[in-house]
Design an enzyme around this catalytic site. Structure first.
Site, PDB file in Angstrom:
ATOM      1  NE  ARG A  58      -2.751   0.484   3.458  1.00 31.87           N
ATOM      2  CZ  ARG A  58      -2.384   1.243   4.491  1.00 31.87           C
ATOM      3  NH1 ARG A  58      -2.286   2.553   4.336  1.00 31.87           N
ATOM      4  NH2 ARG A  58      -2.106   0.711   5.657  1.00 31.87           N
ATOM      5  CE1 TYR A 111     -16.793   8.195 -16.640  1.00 31.32           C
ATOM      6  CE2 TYR A 111     -15.644   8.595 -14.572  1.00 31.32           C
ATOM      7  CZ  TYR A 111     -16.364   7.754 -15.404  1.00 31.32           C
ATOM      8  OH  TYR A 111     -16.662   6.482 -14.998  1.00 31.32           O
ATOM      9  CG  ASP A 183      -9.189  13.192 -16.773  1.00 34.79           C
ATOM     10  OD1 ASP A 183      -8.398  12.560 -17.500  1.00 34.79           O
ATOM     11  OD2 ASP A 183     -10.209  12.671 -16.279  1.00 34.79           O
ATOM     12  CE  LYS A 208     -12.345   5.043 -19.065  1.00 34.49           C
ATOM     13  NZ  LYS A 208     -12.115   5.170 -17.623  1.00 34.49           N
TER      14      LYS A 208
END
Length: 395
Positions: A58, A111, A183, A208
């Site tokens: 993590r 988005y 973004d 993506k």
């Protein structure tokens, strides 16, 4: 040869290259939650950062770190922070810049989940968002106030393909002492590098184009500020727990190797789709920045290497016409997401952008009947043939 001396295509394969003891061509996947110590002194040196090593995935993992460093090299940043998803990256970055009473200014067209987080979740924590048309720089200047801490937007935007002037917005923000977060999912660093134009942080849904194969979910944030990267990684990614899987990081590293080749084909196919649609009498409007008629075409030419793989359009008729079109397609797949080898199609207002109220859609740059196509890697003639046959069936 140093990273800075290599071209993009080479960096995508070799940047931050690591060599294991077995000299494997592909870096191994460190599928482990925990790393061991030989003794307590070594553990203390690691926890106090006297020794560069790993403790728990993590907080750091060799496979994940390689992905972070490689995408940072491609974006022109100093380092990156990988997240479990694009939304984990977006929300963590935004939260790192605001506190209760602060304000965010976002572009009107985002988005769907990013819009939902800003509109519905952030107010619960005392942070308000103003949605404005950032293609209008005067409108942007007018709404910036003392409480504004962040400007957040995409370019090209999803799904209306609006183009925002990165350099101009970054200059306005710098003069006001506020941060700019962009973004860059649609463009990728191959087509556009916002950090070089004054942006503070770039985020991606790596699911993506960076993945490119529709088989991994992930997000990443990149900055030129090492202190900020440290804060984001250990203060937000690690403590909030949005860690990327090492296996997904490995898949994303694989995707980066072919990013430039794929983006060239995605962009080429999208341009051909857009031109075909623009010439069809059943089509009312085409939104693609590669077309000279697009209002953001000249800005896109200046700040992008090519125009990307997404085309949005509207047919003459109503929502039922749009529904008939997507349901009559045979090769193109009805699905959310984008950037895969397969050409995907959706109706955003019914799928990815359901958070936008129907009566407000036009204000936000698109309509309920807007259709979005993510151009895949198939032969363009086959993609267009499928679009053509479906148009003929809804005539």
């Amino acid at each position: 040869m140093k990273d800075g001396e290599m071209n993009f295509d080479t960096l995508a394969i070799h940047a931050a290259e690591q060599h294991d003891q077995n000299q494997a061509l592909n870096n191994p996947i460190y599928m482990t939650s925990t790393f061991t110590f030989t003794d307590l002194q070594q553990a203390d040196d690691t926890f106090s950062f006297k020794r560069k090593a790993y403790v728990y995935t993590r907080g750091g993992n060799p496979t994940i770190n390689l992905f972070e460093q490689r995408i940072a090299a491609l974006e022109g940043g100093i380092d990156g922070v990988a997240f479990a998803s694009g939304m984990a990256a977006i929300t963590s970055v935004i939260m790192s810049f605001v506190k209760s009473g602060d304000e965010i200014i976002a572009h009107r067209n985002l988005y769907g989940s990013a819009f939902g987080a800003l509109k519905h979740l952030m107010p619960d924590y005392g942070v308000k968002t103003k949605f404005v048309n950032m293609t209008n720089l005067e409108e942007l200047k007018d709404v910036i106030g003392e409480k504004t801490k962040v400007l957040y937007f995409e370019t090209p935007t999803n799904p209306s393909m609006e183009i925002i002037d990165l350099e101009a917005v970054a200059k306005i923000a710098a003069e006001a002492g506020i941060k700019v977060v962009v973004d860059n999912t649609f463009a990728t660093p191959y087509l556009q590098r916002p950090l070089e134009l004054g942006v503070d942080v770039v985020v991606h849904s790596a699911t993506k184009y960076i993945s490119g194969h529709g088989d991994a979910v992930g997000g990443v944030a990149v900055s030129k500020n090492q202190d900020y990267i440290y804060k984001l990684k250990f203060g937000y990614m690690c403590e909030l727990g949005g860690v990327m899987s090492p296996f997904n990081a490995w898949l994303l590293l694989r995707g980066l190797k072919t990013l430039s080749l794929r983006m060239e084909r995605h962009s080429s196919n999208a341009m051909k789709i857009a031109n075909f649609l623009a010439e069809n009498p059943l089509v009312e409007r085409v939104m693609y920045p590669g077309m000279e008629t697009h209002p953001g075409h000249e800005i896109a030419k200046r700040q992008m290497k090519d125009f990307g793989g997404i085309v949005s359009f509207e047919l003459k008729g109503d929502l039922e016409t749009a529904k008939a079109f997507v349901e009559n397609l045979k090769l193109l797949k009805l699905a959310v997401s984008l950037g895969d080898a397969e050409t995907l199609v959706e109706i955003p207002a019914l799928m990815t952008h359901r958070d936008y109220l129907e009566e407000e859609l036009k204000k936000f740059g698109f309509l309920k009947k807007t259709i979005r196509i993510s151009a895949g890697l198939e032969h363009p003639d086959d993609i267009i043939a499928d679009i053509k046959q479906s148009l003929e069936r809804v005539r």
